[in-house]
Design a protein around this motif. Sequence first.
Motif, mmCIF file in Angstrom:
data_model
loop_
_atom_site.group_PDB
_atom_site.id
_atom_site.type_symbol
_atom_site.label_atom_id
_atom_site.label_comp_id
_atom_site.label_asym_id
_atom_site.label_seq_id
_atom_site.Cartn_x
_atom_site.Cartn_y
_atom_site.Cartn_z
ATOM 1 N N TYR A 102 0.829 -1.207 0.000
ATOM 2 C CA TYR A 102 0.000 0.000 0.000
ATOM 3 C C TYR A 102 0.864 1.258 0.000
ATOM 4 C CZ TYR A 102 -4.274 -2.643 1.138
ATOM 5 O OH TYR A 102 -5.344 -3.491 1.120
ATOM 6 N N THR A 103 1.982 1.216 0.705
ATOM 7 C CA THR A 103 2.832 2.408 0.793
ATOM 8 C C THR A 103 3.506 2.729 -0.532
ATOM 9 O OG1 THR A 103 4.843 1.254 1.525
ATOM 10 C CG2 THR A 103 3.296 1.979 3.229
ATOM 11 N N TYR A 104 3.503 1.787 -1.464
ATOM 12 C CA TYR A 104 4.104 2.027 -2.788
ATOM 13 C C TYR A 104 3.152 2.762 -3.732
ATOM 14 C CZ TYR A 104 7.692 -1.385 -1.472
ATOM 15 O OH TYR A 104 8.698 -2.058 -0.845
ATOM 16 N N GLU A 105 1.881 2.875 -3.348
ATOM 17 C CA GLU A 105 0.927 3.563 -4.217
ATOM 18 C C GLU A 105 1.312 5.031 -4.364
ATOM 19 O OE1 GLU A 105 -3.118 2.934 -3.079
ATOM 20 O OE2 GLU A 105 -2.886 0.768 -3.065
ATOM 21 N N ASN A 106 1.063 5.577 -5.547
ATOM 22 C CA ASN A 106 1.481 6.953 -5.861
ATOM 23 C C ASN A 106 0.924 7.999 -4.913
ATOM 24 O OD1 ASN A 106 3.027 6.124 -8.021
ATOM 25 N ND2 ASN A 106 1.379 6.425 -9.497
ATOM 26 N N ASP A 107 -0.300 7.795 -4.460
ATOM 27 C CA ASP A 107 -0.928 8.826 -3.625
ATOM 28 C C ASP A 107 -0.711 8.601 -2.129
ATOM 29 O OD1 ASP A 107 -2.529 6.559 -3.622
ATOM 30 O OD2 ASP A 107 -4.406 7.667 -3.551
ATOM 31 N N PHE A 108 0.073 7.592 -1.752
ATOM 32 C CA PHE A 108 0.334 7.348 -0.331
ATOM 33 C C PHE A 108 1.304 8.402 0.194
ATOM 34 C CE2 PHE A 108 1.793 5.226 3.505
ATOM 35 C CZ PHE A 108 0.598 4.716 3.979
ATOM 36 N N TRP A 116 -5.195 10.138 3.872
ATOM 37 C CA TRP A 116 -5.146 9.187 2.748
ATOM 38 C C TRP A 116 -6.238 8.136 2.914
ATOM 39 C CZ3 TRP A 116 -4.102 3.884 2.714
ATOM 40 C CH2 TRP A 116 -3.894 3.317 1.461
ATOM 41 N N GLU A 117 -6.404 7.611 4.133
ATOM 42 C CA GLU A 117 -7.435 6.603 4.391
ATOM 43 C C GLU A 117 -8.827 7.160 4.098
ATOM 44 O OE1 GLU A 117 -5.377 4.030 8.005
ATOM 45 O OE2 GLU A 117 -6.525 5.835 8.490
ATOM 46 N N LYS A 118 -9.075 8.389 4.519
ATOM 47 C CA LYS A 118 -10.385 9.012 4.294
ATOM 48 C C LYS A 118 -10.647 9.163 2.792
ATOM 49 C CE LYS A 118 -13.187 13.007 5.314
ATOM 50 N NZ LYS A 118 -13.174 14.438 5.487
ATOM 51 N N ALA A 119 -9.650 9.632 2.052
ATOM 52 C CA ALA A 119 -9.808 9.797 0.597
ATOM 53 C C ALA A 119 -10.046 8.448 -0.071
ATOM 54 C CB ALA A 119 -8.578 10.474 0.013
ATOM 55 N N ARG A 120 -9.373 7.425 0.411
ATOM 56 C CA ARG A 120 -9.513 6.089 -0.167
ATOM 57 C C ARG A 120 -10.914 5.529 0.097
ATOM 58 N NH1 ARG A 120 -5.442 2.170 -1.674
ATOM 59 N NH2 ARG A 120 -6.331 0.102 -1.507
ATOM 60 N N ARG A 121 -11.465 5.793 1.279
ATOM 61 C CA ARG A 121 -12.819 5.327 1.592
ATOM 62 C C ARG A 121 -13.849 6.016 0.714
ATOM 63 N NH1 ARG A 121 -10.980 5.452 7.008
ATOM 64 N NH2 ARG A 121 -11.769 7.555 7.247
ATOM 65 N N GLU A 122 -13.587 7.261 0.339
ATOM 66 C CA GLU A 122 -14.552 8.030 -0.449
ATOM 67 C C GLU A 122 -14.501 7.697 -1.937
ATOM 68 O OE1 GLU A 122 -13.562 12.023 0.649
ATOM 69 O OE2 GLU A 122 -14.531 11.850 2.602
ATOM 70 N N GLN A 123 -13.434 7.023 -2.384
ATOM 71 C CA GLN A 123 -13.323 6.648 -3.788
ATOM 72 C C GLN A 123 -14.250 5.474 -4.065
ATOM 73 O OE1 GLN A 123 -9.258 5.580 -4.459
ATOM 74 N NE2 GLN A 123 -8.560 7.682 -4.601
#
Length: 89
Positions: A24-30, A51-58
Motif C-alpha cells: 500500500y505504501t508504494y501507491e502513488n498517492d500514499f 489518505w485513508e479518508k480519501a480512499r474510503r470516499e473513492q
Amino acid sequence: MQQFYTLQDLAERWGVTAETARQYTYENDFPACLALSGQTLRWPVAEVQTWEKARREQPKRHKAVRVGRPRRVSAASLPGPALIVRVGA
C-alpha cells in the motif's frame, strides 16, 4: 508534536500483513515517509488518516478477473444432447 506510524502499526491498523501494508505504501498517492535510518521508516499519522479518508470516499475498484485454463467437463455432465463441433478439420 507530530506522531508517526511504523509499518507494523499500519499493518495492525488495516488488519493485513506487514508485506501487504508495504505494498500500500508504494501507491502513488500514499503519503511520503520519513526515513530515520536505513530501513527504519515512519509515516505521519495525520497524512495517513487523510489518505485513508480519501480512499474510503473513492468508488470501489473491481478486482481483475483472472482467466485461467478452460475447465474440462464431460459430455455426460451437460444438460441435454451434446453437440460436438470439430474446428479446422
